[in-house]
Design a protein around this motif. Structure first.
Motif, mmCIF file in Angstrom:
data_model
loop_
_atom_site.group_PDB
_atom_site.id
_atom_site.type_symbol
_atom_site.label_atom_id
_atom_site.label_comp_id
_atom_site.label_asym_id
_atom_site.label_seq_id
_atom_site.Cartn_x
_atom_site.Cartn_y
_atom_site.Cartn_z
ATOM 1 N N GLY A 1 53.383 -16.199 -21.300
ATOM 2 C CA GLY A 1 52.777 -14.876 -21.389
ATOM 3 C C GLY A 1 53.004 -14.143 -22.690
ATOM 4 O O GLY A 1 52.615 -12.983 -22.815
ATOM 5 N N THR A 2 53.603 -14.793 -23.665
ATOM 6 C CA THR A 2 53.940 -14.095 -24.919
ATOM 7 C C THR A 2 52.967 -14.417 -26.059
ATOM 8 O O THR A 2 53.202 -14.037 -27.201
ATOM 9 C CB THR A 2 55.367 -14.448 -25.383
ATOM 10 O OG1 THR A 2 55.458 -15.872 -25.546
ATOM 11 C CG2 THR A 2 56.395 -13.986 -24.371
ATOM 12 N N GLY A 3 51.883 -15.100 -25.753
ATOM 13 C CA GLY A 3 50.969 -15.564 -26.788
ATOM 14 C C GLY A 3 50.379 -14.468 -27.653
ATOM 15 O O GLY A 3 50.037 -14.706 -28.817
ATOM 16 N N LYS A 4 50.253 -13.256 -27.105
ATOM 17 C CA LYS A 4 49.664 -12.158 -27.873
ATOM 18 C C LYS A 4 50.701 -11.174 -28.406
ATOM 19 O O LYS A 4 50.341 -10.143 -28.979
ATOM 20 C CB LYS A 4 48.654 -11.405 -27.001
ATOM 21 C CG LYS A 4 47.445 -12.251 -26.604
ATOM 22 C CD LYS A 4 46.434 -11.440 -25.790
ATOM 23 C CE LYS A 4 45.221 -12.292 -25.423
ATOM 24 N NZ LYS A 4 44.229 -11.531 -24.635
ATOM 25 N N CYS A 5 51.969 -11.476 -28.230
ATOM 26 C CA CYS A 5 53.027 -10.555 -28.653
ATOM 27 C C CYS A 5 53.209 -10.568 -30.164
ATOM 28 O O CYS A 5 53.163 -11.621 -30.804
ATOM 29 C CB CYS A 5 54.346 -10.925 -27.981
ATOM 30 S SG CYS A 5 54.320 -10.739 -26.179
ATOM 31 N N VAL A 6 53.434 -9.392 -30.724
ATOM 32 C CA VAL A 6 53.787 -9.272 -32.133
ATOM 33 C C VAL A 6 55.289 -9.479 -32.292
ATOM 34 O O VAL A 6 55.741 -10.204 -33.178
ATOM 35 C CB VAL A 6 53.386 -7.891 -32.685
ATOM 36 C CG1 VAL A 6 53.894 -7.696 -34.111
ATOM 37 C CG2 VAL A 6 51.877 -7.718 -32.623
ATOM 38 N N PHE A 7 56.057 -8.854 -31.400
ATOM 39 C CA PHE A 7 57.508 -8.959 -31.429
ATOM 40 C C PHE A 7 57.996 -9.700 -30.189
ATOM 41 O O PHE A 7 57.391 -9.606 -29.124
ATOM 42 C CB PHE A 7 58.163 -7.575 -31.454
ATOM 43 C CG PHE A 7 57.846 -6.774 -32.678
ATOM 44 C CD1 PHE A 7 58.619 -6.886 -33.828
ATOM 45 C CD2 PHE A 7 56.759 -5.909 -32.696
ATOM 46 C CE1 PHE A 7 58.325 -6.150 -34.966
ATOM 47 C CE2 PHE A 7 56.453 -5.174 -33.824
ATOM 48 C CZ PHE A 7 57.233 -5.295 -34.964
ATOM 49 N N TYR A 8 59.097 -10.414 -30.358
ATOM 50 C CA TYR A 8 59.806 -11.002 -29.236
ATOM 51 C C TYR A 8 61.066 -10.167 -29.024
ATOM 52 O O TYR A 8 61.994 -10.204 -29.842
ATOM 53 C CB TYR A 8 60.171 -12.455 -29.522
ATOM 54 C CG TYR A 8 58.972 -13.358 -29.747
ATOM 55 C CD1 TYR A 8 58.085 -13.650 -28.715
ATOM 56 C CD2 TYR A 8 58.732 -13.912 -30.996
ATOM 57 C CE1 TYR A 8 56.993 -14.482 -28.927
ATOM 58 C CE2 TYR A 8 57.648 -14.753 -31.218
ATOM 59 C CZ TYR A 8 56.771 -15.028 -30.183
ATOM 60 O OH TYR A 8 55.688 -15.843 -30.396
ATOM 61 N N ASN A 9 61.089 -9.401 -27.939
ATOM 62 C CA ASN A 9 62.177 -8.468 -27.666
ATOM 63 C C ASN A 9 63.399 -9.232 -27.153
ATOM 64 O O ASN A 9 63.377 -9.788 -26.062
ATOM 65 C CB ASN A 9 61.713 -7.449 -26.633
ATOM 66 C CG ASN A 9 62.696 -6.323 -26.401
ATOM 67 O OD1 ASN A 9 62.595 -5.595 -25.431
ATOM 68 N ND2 ASN A 9 63.660 -6.160 -27.292
ATOM 69 N N ILE A 10 64.458 -9.277 -27.944
ATOM 70 C CA ILE A 10 65.644 -10.051 -27.598
ATOM 71 C C ILE A 10 66.566 -9.185 -26.740
ATOM 72 O O ILE A 10 67.128 -8.196 -27.211
ATOM 73 C CB ILE A 10 66.357 -10.541 -28.867
ATOM 74 C CG1 ILE A 10 65.417 -11.484 -29.622
ATOM 75 C CG2 ILE A 10 67.673 -11.244 -28.531
ATOM 76 C CD1 ILE A 10 65.842 -11.794 -31.018
ATOM 77 N N THR A 11 66.708 -9.552 -25.479
ATOM 78 C CA THR A 11 67.490 -8.758 -24.524
ATOM 79 C C THR A 11 68.727 -9.495 -24.032
ATOM 80 O O THR A 11 69.447 -8.983 -23.172
ATOM 81 C CB THR A 11 66.611 -8.382 -23.317
ATOM 82 O OG1 THR A 11 66.156 -9.578 -22.663
ATOM 83 C CG2 THR A 11 65.405 -7.568 -23.759
ATOM 84 N N THR A 12 68.955 -10.702 -24.538
ATOM 85 C CA THR A 12 70.107 -11.497 -24.110
ATOM 86 C C THR A 12 71.144 -11.558 -25.222
ATOM 87 O O THR A 12 70.809 -11.819 -26.380
ATOM 88 C CB THR A 12 69.675 -12.931 -23.756
ATOM 89 O OG1 THR A 12 68.722 -12.883 -22.701
ATOM 90 C CG2 THR A 12 70.872 -13.771 -23.319
ATOM 91 N N GLY A 13 72.403 -11.309 -24.855
ATOM 92 C CA GLY A 13 73.485 -11.444 -25.823
ATOM 93 C C GLY A 13 73.935 -10.124 -26.389
ATOM 94 O O GLY A 13 73.814 -9.061 -25.774
ATOM 95 N N GLY A 14 74.444 -10.166 -27.601
ATOM 96 C CA GLY A 14 74.982 -8.996 -28.275
ATOM 97 C C GLY A 14 75.871 -9.445 -29.422
ATOM 98 O O GLY A 14 76.205 -10.625 -29.541
#
Length: 767
Positions: A670-683
């Protein structure tokens, strides 16, 4: 002699005080239409050496707690210092307003860029004030080598004795981490008449920030396993501090340009002819590289057909001040791995771009950042348009807490000037979690700080990510088991998490031990009783203690509710937990050979992330140029945040569906049209220590245990994780956790380059 100078200054000061406003320089540049920065001189009194004012924060504060090992001889040369001048508040305000208009598609000044001369005439210090400062320097025995076109810096040389007499500060020697350094012992003073126009002197110390890469490893390709076997372990080996606590057995993975191009979708742009052709990327360095490396890299990885070029040189001003000399290193045994990395991986993403390796020697010191600062500064102030690049990448860093005020002011002024000229600047955020000053070791001072080279609101800071496939067990979904003809294996975008090599890595703790990161670290004390595996290695991020938050950083969901310029802005791949994934370099000692018949060097760090994003920007620039717009875009960050608001939503209100859809953990789903990949894992919360034997106090650290004899040398040492609380540790207090929207861990996240170009074109109404 000094009395004579003061008496001569009296009629000059009286005359200046009666002058009308300085006439505004005439220009046909639309950017300056309606901009009125005419002003009278601010030096209106006699320059009297007996009436002086101290300039705050003009020495390194940590020197106050460091023992002096000796004073510097008065005869010691101090060449190419820079007197940093302070533009008036009205000119600084006018510059900020202009830069905002230059980034606003609705403004008539949109993408109308300045020249260095125009910048100096309208936003520097007026000529009369410069003349007064120059006269004073000369009267003190200094040699003035030149005034920068920006009219905010005077390059001058002298001796330590002249510095002591003129600026009332003693140059001393200090032993720090077993290395001898020189620095001024106290804040400098200048005649009170000059106080309003002088910030301080850059170049009074020889402390140098380090390049932001992890120690490279030498590895041999194993054709039977299609991976690399480490042959020579660097100084970050087991048994020395900073080594990864978990090592994956059976070999490691070496990424090549094809992999980065596939993961961040630059390869689809090449098909349409967008390769970075016609765009110049300058990487700024303080040491040369073997010039045979770059063509070897291009040949090995099939990039030669794109037509990129390479040039290594020392950028000079016109007329030259002589402050940039060749630092050397153009040989296998003397080259800088940092320089090799920056040049090769900017090409990896923009294989058709012109790569400039701009190097200046640190010995020609003009700033805390040495030759790197000089190289960038001289490029930005080149009065020949052909001598200014479209994009700059800088992969060096140190915390604001370790940078003097004059150097910090000069850095921010330099990036603001670059922005006003249309140059896009990318700076690595750092490699040691919430404090960028401890690359390769462990945080043992202030736990929260930000890279002073990157906290200007006029550059884009790039943090670090890791691919999540190894810890998730999904490698076969995202990578082929065998390499293609250009040695790549990536199939698509790969889920990402924050690059963090410490036990503070929450995904590693969950997947490998099924416990929290805090418990993971506590357990490590059992298996690592001397702390050999304690490390702070991680992508950096944190709030500035100097620069205010720009308006464009407030507009996106997740933005920190503070008044600080916050880092990073975006992130790209930098390294892997356990040292499993790296990128491959072609170096002088270890050149790349067909089928990897000979060993290669593997490396990582945010020094990789920044030049890669510079390469992506070159593709954006060419794409916009092909659409009839100016190819220079200035600072990318304001546009990136506007585009992210469309995808993540604003700081308040309901979240749009694209926020969840563009979560990096979704991978290709579902990310084919995304400009950014929102990184929500880790730190990027990593380990920090407080060594009793050194009487250290380490704030911003939640201590979870004590190592009885740290490294079998330091004795009892507290060990913890960086946090905003010293009494509790969780996802809310860790410094810092990834989250939905913007975060201190990864900024806006990583990007799909092709989608970024499409969204950028729509934002600026390009055909």
């Amino acid at each position: 002699m000094k009395t004579k100078h003061v008496m001569m200054a009296l009629p000059i000061a009286a005359t200046l005080a009666t002058l009308p406003l300085i006439a505004q320089a005439t220009t046909s540049n639309p950017a300056l239409a309606g901009v009125n920065t005419a002003e009278a001189p601010r030096v209106t009194q006699a320059v009297d050496n007996h009436v002086v004012a101290a300039l705050n924060n003009t020495h390194l504060a940590f020197i106050d707690k460091t023992a002096i090992s000796g004073s510097v001889d008065d005869a010691m040369p101090m060449n190419h210092m820079q007197l940093i001048l302070r533009p008036s508040a009205s000119r600084a305000s006018a510059l900020a307003a202009l830069i905002a208009d230059q980034h606003d598609p609705a403004s008539a000044k949109f993408r109308q860029w300045l020249t260095p001369e125009e910048f100096g005439a309208h936003f520097g210090v007026v000529d009369a004030d410069i003349a007064a400062v120059k006269s004073w320097l000369i009267s003190q025995g200094f040699t003035v080598n030149g005034v920068y076109p920006n009219k905010a810096q005077i390059d001058f040389s002298g001796t330590a004795g002249q510095v002591r007499q003129a600026f009332r500060t003693q140059e001393n020697r200090y032993l720090v981490n077993h290395v001898s350094h020189i620095a001024n012992a106290n804040d400098i003073s200048v005649p009170s008449a000059l106080r309003d126009v002088v910030v301080g002197v850059a170049g009074l110390n020889d402390f140098r920030p380090q390049p932001l890469h992890v120690a490279p490893q030498v590895a041999q390709f194993d054709h039977g396993k299609s991976n690399f076997q480490i042959k020579q372990v660097s100084s970050a080996a087991a048994g020395t501090p900073g080594h990864s606590a978990v090592n994956f057995t059976g070999g490691v993975r070496g990424f090549v340009p094809f992999d980065m191009q596939t993961i961040y979708n630059t390869s689809s742009l090449y098909v349409s002819g967008l390769t970075g052709a016609g765009i110049t990327i300058a990487v700024v360095e303080d040491q040369d590289m073997d010039v045979s490396d770059w063509p070897n890299f291009v040949s090995q990885f099939g990039l030669g057909a794109y037509g990129g070029t390479f040039n290594q040189f020392q950028p000079q001003l016109t007329p030259s001040t002589g402050n940039c000399t060749d630092p050397g290193g153009n040989s296998p045994d003397g080259e800088s791995i940092e320089t090799v990395l920056d040049s090769e991986y900017s090409t990896a993403m923009a294989p058709g771009a012109a790569i400039w390796v701009a190097t200046c020697a640190d010995s020609d010191s003009t700033n805390f950042f040495g030759g790197v600062f000089t190289a960038a500064d001289n490029l930005i102030n080149n009065t020949n348009p052909a001598g200014r690049p479209n994009v700059i990448s800088a992969s060096y860093g140190y915390g604001e807490g370790f940078t003097d005020a004059a150097s910090k002011t000069a850095i921010d002024l330099m990036w603001a000037q670059g922005d006003a000229e249309g140059i896009s600047v990318f700076v690595s955020s750092g490699d040691s979690g919430s404090n960028p000053s401890f690359n390769g070791g462990w945080i043992n001072d202030v736990g929260v700080d930000a890279n002073s080279f990157a906290t200007s609101p006029n550059d884009t800071a790039v943090g670090g990510t890791d691919t999540a496939d190894v810890l998730d067990g999904t490698t076969s979904k995202y990578f082929n088991s065998t390499l293609n003809p250009v040695y790549g294996s990536a199939k698509s975008y790969v889920p990402e998490l924050t690059w963090n090599q410490s036990c503070g890595n929450v995904l590693a703790a969950s997947k490998l031990a099924h416990i929290s990161a805090l418990q993971f670290c506590k357990n490590a004390l059992i298996y690592d009783p001397y702390g050999y595996y304690v490390t702070s290695e991680s992508g950096s991020g944190g709030p500035s203690s100097v620069d205010f938050k720009p308006s464009w950083q407030r507009i996106v969901r997740g933005a920190a509710k503070d008044q600080s310029r916050d880092l990073p802005d975006v992130s790209l791949f930098a390294g892997a937990y356990g040292g499993y994934s790296w990128v491959i370099l072609c170096t002088g000692f270890y050149p790349c050979t067909p089928n990897f018949a000979s060993p290669v060097e593997l490396v990582g760090g945010t020094s990789l992330s920044s030049p890669m994003f510079a390469g992506i920007q070159a593709l954006i620039d060419q794409g916009l140029s092909n659409a009839g717009l100016p190819k220079n875009q200035g600072n990318a960050a304001p546009t990136l945040y506007e585009l992210a608001r469309n995808e993540y939503g604003g700081p308040t209100g309901s979240a749009p569906g694209t926020l969840a859809k563009c979560n990096a953990s979704n991978g290709t789903s579902g990310t084919g049209k995304c400009v950014f990949y929102n990184i929500t894992t880790g730190g990027n919360s990593t380990q920090c220590v407080q060594i009793a034997a050194l009487s250290q106090i380490t704030p911003d650290c939640y201590f979870y245990g004590t190592i009885q004899n740290f490294l079998q040398f330091y004795g009892p040492t507290k060990v913890g994780l960086t946090a905003t609380s010293t009494s509790s540790y969780n996802s809310n207090t860790a410094a810092y956790s990834a989250q939905s929207g913007w975060s201190f861990a990864n900024g806006l996240g990583s990007v799909n380059a092709a989608n970024l170009l499409s969204a950028w074109k729509a934002f600026v109404n390009a055909p």
